[in-house]
Design an enzyme around this catalytic site. Sequence first.
Site, short mmCIF file in Angstrom:
data_model
loop_
_atom_site.label_atom_id
_atom_site.label_comp_id
_atom_site.label_asym_id
_atom_site.label_seq_id
_atom_site.Cartn_x
_atom_site.Cartn_y
_atom_site.Cartn_z
CG HIS A 48 -7.47 4.59 1.01
ND1 HIS A 48 -8.01 5.10 1.38
CD2 HIS A 48 -7.53 4.03 2.45
CE1 HIS A 48 -8.86 5.48 2.32
NE2 HIS A 48 -9.33 3.57 2.84
CG ASN A 107 -14.63 2.65 5.12
OD1 ASN A 107 -15.64 3.18 5.61
ND2 ASN A 107 -14.28 2.03 4.22
CE1 TYR A 152 -4.02 -2.47 0.13
CE2 TYR A 152 -2.31 -3.35 1.91
CZ TYR A 152 -3.28 -3.08 1.37
OH TYR A 152 -4.66 -4.48 1.47
CE1 TYR A 193 -4.08 -3.21 5.17
CE2 TYR A 193 -3.69 -5.14 7.20
CZ TYR A 193 -2.88 -5.06 6.33
OH TYR A 193 -2.45 -5.65 6.25
CG ASN A 235 -12.20 0.20 6.58
OD1 ASN A 235 -12.11 0.83 6.40
ND2 ASN A 235 -12.39 -0.95 6.22
#
Length: 193
Positions: free
Chosen positions: A21, A114, A16, A66, A68
């Site tokens: 994000h 989120n 990532y 993460y 969320n």
Amino acid sequence: MATKLIVGLGNPGPKYLWTRHNAGFMVLDRLAHAIGASVTRKSFSGVFGEGAWHGERLLLLKPQTYMNLSGRSVAEALRFHKLPLCDTIVIHDDLDIPFGRVKVKEGGGHGGHNGLRSLVQELGGAGFVRVRVGIGRPVHGDVVNYVLTNFSQDEMADLAHLLDGTLDLLESLLTAGLPKTMSLYNNKDLLAP
């Protein structure tokens, strides 16, 4: 010396690293480098570091839960350091702002993000400052896939300007305050010559 918790939102792991994000992680890393801090200590369900800048003690946090579940990490750090929500600055990506622009505000809804949803839930409110890093919306396709893909080659060429401009915004936030910073940065194109 006042203390601020500065949180960069993103997802952990090399997969990532350069995704849209992870804009919050990228800005936090840039800030840590600028102030000579290391964000490597495992703490608060994340990686953590400390530094000082413009007379402020900065606690730097990258949740490793993460996106969320980011709120858990931030809640742990706030409880441990006994900081109020208003001393928290959260840096995150924002689909509703074009790439090359940033906006700052205090409070508000999660806007479908989120990570912000988790923060508001876990912290019991939205009274923190948000630094919203524009990533733009996809022309075609799914938003979830878009935020989890790497910046385009053209965007990568301009990413340093965006990160440096966001660092300037953070400096203004600490030295000039929220209202002045909003007036200076909320409509500014950071990629303009």
